[in-house]
Design a protein around this motif. Structure first.
Motif, PDB file in Angstrom:
ATOM      1  N   PRO A 143      76.763 -57.792  40.583  1.00 36.29           N
ATOM      2  CA  PRO A 143      75.438 -58.715  41.402  1.00 36.29           C
ATOM      3  C   PRO A 143      76.294 -59.927  40.231  1.00 36.29           C
ATOM      4  O   PRO A 143      76.076 -60.871  40.671  1.00 36.29           O
ATOM      5  CB  PRO A 143      73.951 -58.139  40.286  1.00 36.29           C
ATOM      6  N   ALA A 146      77.564 -63.166  41.352  1.00 36.67           N
ATOM      7  CA  ALA A 146      76.666 -64.218  41.874  1.00 36.67           C
ATOM      8  C   ALA A 146      76.414 -65.691  41.320  1.00 36.67           C
ATOM      9  O   ALA A 146      76.251 -66.238  41.343  1.00 36.67           O
ATOM     10  CB  ALA A 146      75.423 -64.280  43.117  1.00 36.67           C
ATOM     11  N   ALA A 161      72.138 -64.859  34.786  1.00 39.37           N
ATOM     12  CA  ALA A 161      73.172 -63.878  35.084  1.00 39.37           C
ATOM     13  C   ALA A 161      73.650 -62.807  33.571  1.00 39.37           C
ATOM     14  O   ALA A 161      74.080 -62.032  33.865  1.00 39.37           O
ATOM     15  CB  ALA A 161      74.619 -64.886  36.003  1.00 39.37           C
ATOM     16  N   ASP A 165      72.740 -59.726  34.209  1.00 39.46           N
ATOM     17  CA  ASP A 165      74.148 -58.657  34.861  1.00 39.46           C
ATOM     18  C   ASP A 165      74.723 -58.660  33.524  1.00 39.46           C
ATOM     19  O   ASP A 165      75.882 -57.584  34.312  1.00 39.46           O
ATOM     20  CB  ASP A 165      74.257 -59.711  35.665  1.00 39.46           C
ATOM     21  N   ARG A 213      76.684 -54.492  36.312  1.00 45.05           N
ATOM     22  CA  ARG A 213      76.407 -55.324  36.822  1.00 45.05           C
ATOM     23  C   ARG A 213      77.608 -56.556  36.742  1.00 45.05           C
ATOM     24  O   ARG A 213      77.161 -57.103  37.528  1.00 45.05           O
ATOM     25  CB  ARG A 213      74.764 -55.664  36.700  1.00 45.05           C
ATOM     26  N   ASP A 216      81.912 -52.776  39.089  1.00 45.99           N
ATOM     27  CA  ASP A 216      81.458 -51.643  39.549  1.00 45.99           C
ATOM     28  C   ASP A 216      81.773 -50.370  38.370  1.00 45.99           C
ATOM     29  O   ASP A 216      82.405 -50.098  38.259  1.00 45.99           O
ATOM     30  CB  ASP A 216      81.411 -51.338  40.712  1.00 45.99           C
TER      31      ASP A 216
END
Length: 259
Positions: A143, A146, A161, A165, A213, A216
């Motif tokens: 995520p 982005a 973010a 994230d 996040r 991975d």
């Protein structure tokens, strides 16, 4: 004085066989003289050298000399060169540890003769010549990707973010403070490939962040398994070095032969 050349040769062969059977760790210890006295730390994207500030005092309390590299985040060759300059200053065996993107740096700069072991913290761990982007594309897109914002040639992570994230297991106020000091990176940095993979010849350790996040978790597990790393898994965000510094410090101490 006469020399029994046959005996000398046989002894040398026996010693070589012993080191070979003991594996990479024994080979490095034989070359560098035992337990590591130094630790060199490298930060990744969206951060600076202070991202290791929770880990550093724990290592220093164990008597280790610790240096946190200020990664220029410009190009991969320049980033590797900055780590090598710090490694050149170390006196004796040194553990080289990297977080996130700086696993690229650890993988290449880890070939330095002073480096006795490598530690990857939720980090990239490419093979020599490998396109890391192509490897990462085999796994779900994290995520945080982005949330990258570009201002011309420079990239950074948005505050939203970053908090959600990148540093999701930190108090929001602390995550926002870390966001405020993030250093921008140059686009060209992401295109670099390593020429060598130090993990193929040196003992390696990996801390997987299970709640990551930004990279991975399954990609982290794949890279750790591929390199045959001594691996721990933490229920942590991408910044386990900040949220769980004791666990990360213990892993580094294991790599240094201090535990």
């Amino acid at each position: 004085m006469s020399i029994d050349r046959r005996g000398f040769t046989n002894a040398a062969i026996a010693l070589g066989a012993t080191v070979a059977l003991a594996g990479p760790a024994a080979t490095v210890r034989a070359a560098t003289g035992g337990r590591a006295r130094n630790v060199v730390l490298v930060h990744g994207l969206f951060a600076d050298g202070s991202s290791w500030s929770e880990v550093i005092p724990i290592l220093q309390a164990k008597g280790l000399t610790v240096t946190s590299v200020q990664n220029p985040l410009t190009t991969l060759p320049e980033a590797i060169a900055s780590a090598r300059r710090v490694l050149d200053r170390q006196d004796g065996p040194t553990v080289l540890a990297g977080h996130s993107f700086s696993g690229m740096i650890v993988t290449e700069a880890g070939m330095h003769p002073s480096v006795s072991a490598l530690v990857y913290v939720a980090a990239r761990a490419p093979d020599a010549g490998e396109d890391y982007g192509a490897l990462a594309a085999r796994f779900p897109t994290p995520p945080a990707s982005a949330g990258i914002i570009y201002d011309g040639d420079e990239g950074r992570l948005s505050e939203e973010a970053f908090v959600r994230d990148f540093a999701g297991d930190l108090p929001a106020a602390k995550a926002k403070a870390l966001h405020a000091v993030q250093q921008p990176f140059r686009r060209e940095l992401l295109t670099g490939r390593v020429a060598s993979a130090a993990w193929r010849s040196k003992p390696s350790y990996y801390a997987v962040s299970a709640d990551d996040r930004t990279i991975d978790p399954d990609l982290q597990r794949f890279m750790a398994k591929r390199m045959g790393a001594t691996t721990i898994e933490l229920k942590a965000s991408h910044v386990s070095l900040i949220s769980q510094p004791d666990a990360i410090a213990r892993l580094i101490l294991d790599a240094a032969g201090q535990n």
